[in-house]
Motif scaffolding. Structure first.
Motif, PDB file in Angstrom:
ATOM      1  N   UNK A 195       2.661  -6.629  -0.772  1.00  0.00           N
ATOM      2  CA  UNK A 195       2.612  -5.503   0.045  1.00  0.00           C
ATOM      3  C   UNK A 195       1.693  -5.534   1.016  1.00  0.00           C
ATOM      4  N   UNK A 196       0.516  -6.189   0.785  1.00  0.00           N
ATOM      5  CA  UNK A 196      -0.707  -6.227   1.762  1.00  0.00           C
ATOM      6  C   UNK A 196      -0.256  -6.856   2.965  1.00  0.00           C
ATOM      7  N   UNK A 197       0.544  -7.907   2.907  1.00  0.00           N
ATOM      8  CA  UNK A 197       0.939  -8.849   3.924  1.00  0.00           C
ATOM      9  C   UNK A 197       1.977  -7.857   4.749  1.00  0.00           C
ATOM     10  N   UNK A 198       2.816  -7.389   4.017  1.00  0.00           N
ATOM     11  CA  UNK A 198       3.777  -6.318   4.775  1.00  0.00           C
ATOM     12  C   UNK A 198       2.946  -5.161   5.264  1.00  0.00           C
ATOM     13  N   UNK A 199       1.814  -4.592   4.698  1.00  0.00           N
ATOM     14  CA  UNK A 199       1.177  -3.530   5.472  1.00  0.00           C
ATOM     15  C   UNK A 199       0.659  -3.894   6.688  1.00  0.00           C
ATOM     16  N   UNK A 200       0.086  -5.329   6.884  1.00  0.00           N
ATOM     17  CA  UNK A 200      -0.442  -5.981   7.901  1.00  0.00           C
ATOM     18  C   UNK A 200       0.251  -6.813   8.850  1.00  0.00           C
ATOM     19  N   UNK A 201       1.614  -6.403   8.765  1.00  0.00           N
ATOM     20  CA  UNK A 201       2.568  -6.914   9.781  1.00  0.00           C
ATOM     21  C   UNK A 201       2.895  -8.208   9.616  1.00  0.00           C
ATOM     22  N   UNK A 202       3.270  -8.747   8.487  1.00  0.00           N
ATOM     23  CA  UNK A 202       3.435 -10.283   8.374  1.00  0.00           C
ATOM     24  C   UNK A 202       4.338 -10.996   9.514  1.00  0.00           C
TER      25      UNK A 202
END
Length: 133
Positions: A122-129
């Motif tokens: 989710x952290x990666x998704x939130x930071x535009x993986x």
């Protein structure tokens, strides 16, 4: 009558870089970090190790700043993220924050991310993986 909140005991001289004494001597300094006693630090680390979601992590980041003045940044590093080590966990330089605490907070967050990888996803998704794809 209210008694003053307990303050953290200073580290032995020459052992740490926390500048605890400087903070006590400065009448205008931010002393919130001194409320992080050893007992409270253990509670904080336990709470960080038992994160349940990214929202929980973000909530703790806000509370750490509000109550203790600790600025914590958790984000994917600039290089590839192949493991939990690729996630950057940084604490801003702050007088009164013990060197040991600077190491244990990121370690507790890494343990939480390793035990619950969905938080890291989710952290990666939130930071535009996929920002460069």
């Amino acid at each position: 009558m209210n008694s003053p909140a307990p303050l953290r005991q200073p580290c032995p001289p020459g052992v740490c870089i926390c500048r605890h004494r400087e903070l006590l001597d400065d009448p205008h300094g931010d002393r919130r970090i001194l409320r992080l006693t050893r007992h409270e630090e253990k509670r904080l680390l336990e709470r960080l190790e038992n994160l349940q979601s990214l929202d929980d992590l973000e909530h703790l980041q806000r509370r750490m700043y509000e109550q203790l003045g600790i600025r914590l940044r958790v984000a994917p590093s600039h290089n590839e993220v192949r493991s939990m080590r690729g996630i950057a966990i940084q604490l801003a330089d702050q007088p009164g924050l013990c060197r040991k605490t600077r190491r244990t907070i990121p370690a507790a967050i890494r343990r939480a991310l390793e035990s619950r990888p969905e938080i890291a996803y989710r952290l990666l998704d939130a930071n535009d993986l996929l920002r460069d794809a």
